[in-house]
Design an enzyme around this catalytic site. Sequence first.
Site, PDB file in Angstrom:
ATOM      1  N   LYS A 194      32.772  34.851  34.801  1.00  0.00           N
ATOM      2  CA  LYS A 194      34.686  35.337  35.387  1.00  0.00           C
ATOM      3  C   LYS A 194      34.552  35.226  37.118  1.00  0.00           C
ATOM      4  O   LYS A 194      34.028  36.172  37.486  1.00  0.00           O
ATOM      5  CB  LYS A 194      35.571  36.468  34.802  1.00  0.00           C
ATOM      6  CG  LYS A 194      36.587  36.047  34.814  1.00  0.00           C
ATOM      7  CD  LYS A 194      37.276  36.418  33.874  1.00  0.00           C
ATOM      8  CE  LYS A 194      39.619  36.945  34.258  1.00  0.00           C
ATOM      9  NZ  LYS A 194      39.869  37.976  33.648  1.00  0.00           N
ATOM     10  N   ASP A 249      37.863  38.617  30.179  1.00  0.00           N
ATOM     11  CA  ASP A 249      37.245  40.123  31.330  1.00  0.00           C
ATOM     12  C   ASP A 249      35.666  39.507  30.413  1.00  0.00           C
ATOM     13  O   ASP A 249      34.642  40.244  31.541  1.00  0.00           O
ATOM     14  CB  ASP A 249      37.181  41.299  30.950  1.00  0.00           C
ATOM     15  CG  ASP A 249      39.300  41.016  31.176  1.00  0.00           C
ATOM     16  OD1 ASP A 249      39.769  42.436  31.371  1.00  0.00           O
ATOM     17  OD2 ASP A 249      39.533  40.617  32.474  1.00  0.00           O
ATOM     18  N   TYR A 274      51.447  40.935  30.786  1.00  0.00           N
ATOM     19  CA  TYR A 274      51.726  40.754  29.511  1.00  0.00           C
ATOM     20  C   TYR A 274      50.523  41.658  28.981  1.00  0.00           C
ATOM     21  O   TYR A 274      50.429  42.836  29.237  1.00  0.00           O
ATOM     22  CB  TYR A 274      51.645  39.460  28.924  1.00  0.00           C
ATOM     23  CG  TYR A 274      49.744  38.882  29.594  1.00  0.00           C
ATOM     24  CD1 TYR A 274      49.793  38.187  30.623  1.00  0.00           C
ATOM     25  CD2 TYR A 274      48.786  38.940  29.008  1.00  0.00           C
ATOM     26  CE1 TYR A 274      48.724  38.222  31.510  1.00  0.00           C
ATOM     27  CE2 TYR A 274      47.669  38.902  29.269  1.00  0.00           C
ATOM     28  CZ  TYR A 274      47.702  38.706  30.236  1.00  0.00           C
ATOM     29  OH  TYR A 274      46.244  38.702  31.318  1.00  0.00           O
ATOM     30  N   SER A 333      39.221  42.264  25.945  1.00  0.00           N
ATOM     31  CA  SER A 333      37.714  42.595  25.763  1.00  0.00           C
ATOM     32  C   SER A 333      37.280  43.587  26.766  1.00  0.00           C
ATOM     33  O   SER A 333      35.888  43.962  26.672  1.00  0.00           O
ATOM     34  CB  SER A 333      37.086  40.637  25.936  1.00  0.00           C
ATOM     35  OG  SER A 333      37.606  40.829  28.386  1.00  0.00           O
ATOM     36  N   GLU A 392      11.981  42.435  50.785  1.00  0.00           N
ATOM     37  CA  GLU A 392      12.188  44.180  51.838  1.00  0.00           C
ATOM     38  C   GLU A 392      11.887  45.320  51.631  1.00  0.00           C
ATOM     39  O   GLU A 392      12.280  46.368  51.644  1.00  0.00           O
ATOM     40  CB  GLU A 392      13.574  44.267  51.608  1.00  0.00           C
ATOM     41  CG  GLU A 392      14.545  43.082  52.385  1.00  0.00           C
ATOM     42  CD  GLU A 392      15.564  42.605  53.387  1.00  0.00           C
ATOM     43  OE1 GLU A 392      16.755  41.650  52.346  1.00  0.00           O
ATOM     44  OE2 GLU A 392      16.597  43.860  53.631  1.00  0.00           O
TER      45      GLU A 392
HETATM   46  N1  DAS Z   1      42.156  41.940  29.039  1.00  0.00           N
HETATM   47  C1  DAS Z   1      41.426  40.617  29.254  1.00  0.00           C
HETATM   48  C2  DAS Z   1      40.572  40.581  28.378  1.00  0.00           C
HETATM   49  O1  DAS Z   1      41.080  40.549  27.404  1.00  0.00           O
HETATM   50  C3  DAS Z   1      42.983  39.601  29.426  1.00  0.00           C
HETATM   51  C4  DAS Z   1      42.090  38.401  29.486  1.00  0.00           C
HETATM   52  O2  DAS Z   1      41.617  37.898  28.113  1.00  0.00           O
HETATM   53  O3  DAS Z   1      42.375  37.581  30.550  1.00  0.00           O
HETATM   54  O4  DAS Z   1      39.507  40.055  29.047  1.00  0.00           O
END
Ligand code: DAS
Length: 360
Positions: free
Chosen positions: A197, A125, A58, A91, A317
Amino acid sequence: MHYISYMAIRCFLLSMVAVMLFCASAWAQEAQKPNIVIIGTGGTIAGVGKSNANVSAYQSAVLPIDTLIKALPEITNIANIKMEQIFQMGSESFNNERLLKLTRRVSELLKSKEVDGVVITHGTDTMEETSYFLNLTIKSEKPVVLVGAMRPASALSADGPLNIYNAVIVVAHKDSAGKGTLIVMNDEIHAARDVTKTSSVKIETFRSLYGPLGTIVEGTPRYYRLPARPHTIQSEFDIDAIDTLPEVNVVYAHENMSRVPYDALVAAGTKAIIHMGVGNGSVADYITDALKEVRAKGVFVVRATRTGGGIVVRNGEINDDQNDYIVTDDQNPAKARILMALALTKTTNTKELQEIFWKY
Ligand code: DAS
């Protein structure tokens, strides 16, 4: 005749009183409802697909915030709503400049006695980064709730409308004050600090390492946990005291690593590199010298883990004391970048920087 005119006047006056009482009660109800500002920034929640069967393919960031909100008349039963469109973008396009602009606007709104809370519609995102930054820099106990969607507004079973409805319920509820910045998605209420996420397509993508703070059931938020780390008014960071954010970048580690990303970022003037190491933030033996050179050139090194969960053990480590490295607590690399940028506005002392990672 006089009797009829007396009765007419009496009926008129009684109806006027009834109207006034109705208006007074309606006004009182309006006055009781919190005043909420909904800020639109874009994202899938504002997205449109070619058909309603497009749930993952989309155009993001298409519909303006007032279109999204006008499709939800129910929320006017919960709060008095005002809307602002500050951005219209995915985003993934947030950068320091846009993050500061959004945060400054939220801070300004919350200073007003006429505003009781803010909802931000945001792409999923980078929602965890924006919310973590707000969580650390907004000096208010008024609720701030970020909300997004995994399906565009045009899709069958779009998740955006109910997510927005729930976000308004949460921001309007007295129990949401003082809990830091929140993310509301998929009937869950997550703390900005803990949530991440975890799927590129699933509705239940947002997960918190230690579980959500609570959930929304039939229009009521139910909280079961509280954030354990300082936030908002408890935090030493203040958006009003931040002009710019230091450049901090992340390098993803994997087998057969190259030193080029580290060298290129140092040459570009980064102030710190988040080494997104395998496992416990580990460093390949053929990258060890490159990382030491990064530090020797005055750029901080923060060891983080690419595993998606868990802390990085200091001096496990790798001799972090000797190398003058910093390790994350359980912050994921994206949040480590946010925190390191803020930390560098306060200090350039490694011990103090390390303490900040263990504190927030
Ligand atoms: N493009 C991704 C964003 O704007 C789509 C979403 O919102 O999941 O983060």
